[in-house]
Design a protein around this motif. Structure first.
Motif, PDB file in Angstrom:
ATOM      1  N   CYS A 156      -3.958  -3.926  -2.480  1.00 56.63           N
ATOM      2  CA  CYS A 156      -2.801  -3.168  -3.103  1.00 56.63           C
ATOM      3  C   CYS A 156      -2.654  -4.147  -4.311  1.00 56.63           C
ATOM      4  O   CYS A 156      -2.490  -5.310  -4.233  1.00 56.63           O
ATOM      5  N   ASN A 158       0.107  -4.365  -5.807  1.00 57.39           N
ATOM      6  CA  ASN A 158       1.574  -4.918  -5.832  1.00 57.39           C
ATOM      7  C   ASN A 158       1.511  -5.852  -4.727  1.00 57.39           C
ATOM      8  O   ASN A 158       2.091  -6.971  -4.975  1.00 57.39           O
ATOM      9  N   CYS A 159       1.314  -5.644  -3.371  1.00 59.88           N
ATOM     10  CA  CYS A 159       1.625  -6.383  -2.443  1.00 59.88           C
ATOM     11  C   CYS A 159       0.283  -7.220  -1.780  1.00 59.88           C
ATOM     12  O   CYS A 159       0.213  -8.112  -1.039  1.00 59.88           O
ATOM     13  N   CYS A 180      -1.098   0.278  -1.741  1.00 56.92           N
ATOM     14  CA  CYS A 180      -1.111   0.692  -0.341  1.00 56.92           C
ATOM     15  C   CYS A 180      -0.367   1.797  -0.011  1.00 56.92           C
ATOM     16  O   CYS A 180       0.467   2.034  -1.126  1.00 56.92           O
ATOM     17  N   CYS A 183       3.499   0.766  -1.002  1.00 56.94           N
ATOM     18  CA  CYS A 183       3.933   0.699  -2.143  1.00 56.94           C
ATOM     19  C   CYS A 183       3.686   1.774  -3.278  1.00 56.94           C
ATOM     20  O   CYS A 183       4.664   2.228  -4.054  1.00 56.94           O
TER      21      CYS A 183
END
Ligand SMILES: [Zn+2]
Length: 253
Positions: A156, A158-159, A180, A183
């Motif tokens: 992901c 973002n995370c 994911c 997100c």
């Protein structure tokens, strides 16, 4: 100041005044340079095919301090790349590549980019008409990745949670890649990227050949690439050559 002799590729060329031409060169040793070829239109003998788009060879560049426009002493062509002008798909793909290379703000010389662009033009030049789109997409993603903007495809963006390769994932240009589920649900304006599309981008960045794709998938890839490039370039300027490539690929089909 002694002139710099460096391998160069002509990315853009236009006439200047009555007799000259201005070229934008991607050089191996000095990034992108604008050069004036004095008298180039009066005497084809002096510069020959060096005035043509995508030509490659050794340029002799005379630098003057604090000037944007340098002087081209000579350009000894080693590859004219006439094959790029022989097919509209090749030509529009190569023009799109030139445009995105010229739009990147370079720090002096982006090490290694010359080789990537050279290889990309050679691949487009060798592509059969039905493979020019593939070659253009592959070249563009490799250039983007080489300049440090590789999209996240396996974790992901973002995370950093690992993504299931068998499931579609949201793709967010601003986050810089696939997301994911958690997100993705929170992201606004993202696109959904099915597993084969993620595989294709990964394969292009690795420089390998991608399995044939449908017209719809090809269009989606071009749109995704354009949006990604515009997001990370941070520019609202229209990508003219990109538009021609994007529209031409389908009107010619
Ligand atoms: Zn996430």
């Amino acid at each position: 100041m002694a002139p710099l002799v460096t391998e160069s590729i002509v990315l853009h060329a236009f006439d200047y005044l009555e007799t000259s031409r201005i070229l934008r060169l991607l050089t191996r040793d000095a990034g992108v340079q604008s050069v004036l070829a004095r008298g180039a239109r009066r005497s084809r003998k002096r510069f020959g095919s060096a005035m043509d788009l995508f030509a490659q060879g050794f340029a002799e560049i005379h630098f003057r301090p604090n000037r944007e426009l340098q002087t081209l002493g000579a350009l000894d062509v080693t590859r004219a790349r006439a094959e790029l002008g022989e097919d509209v798909g090749r030509f529009t793909a190569a023009s799109m590549i030139s445009e995105i290379v010229l739009r990147f703000p370079y720090e002096e010389s982006a090490a290694g980019i010359f080789d990537v662009v050279e290889e990309c033009f050679d691949k487009i030049g060798a592509a059969e008409p039905q493979k020019t789109l593939d070659a253009g997409l592959g070249g563009a993603w490799r250039i983007i990745a080489h300049l440090g903007f590789t999209p996240a495809l396996d974790v992901c963006a973002n995370c950093h949670a690992p993504l299931d390769p068998s499931l579609p994932a949201s793709f967010s240009h601003s986050a810089g890649g696939a997301l994911c589920q958690r997100c993705g649900a929170a992201a606004v304006g993202s696109r959904v990227l099915p597993p084969p599309a993620r595989d294709a981008i990964r394969t292009w960045i690795a420089g390998a050949d991608v399995a044939p794709f449908s017209t719809g998938e090809g269009r989606a890839h071009q749109r995704l690439l354009r949006e990604f490039f515009q997001e990370h370039l941070g520019s609202d300027r229209e990508l003219r050559a990109f538009r021609v490539w994007e529209q031409g690929a389908w009107s010619a089909a």
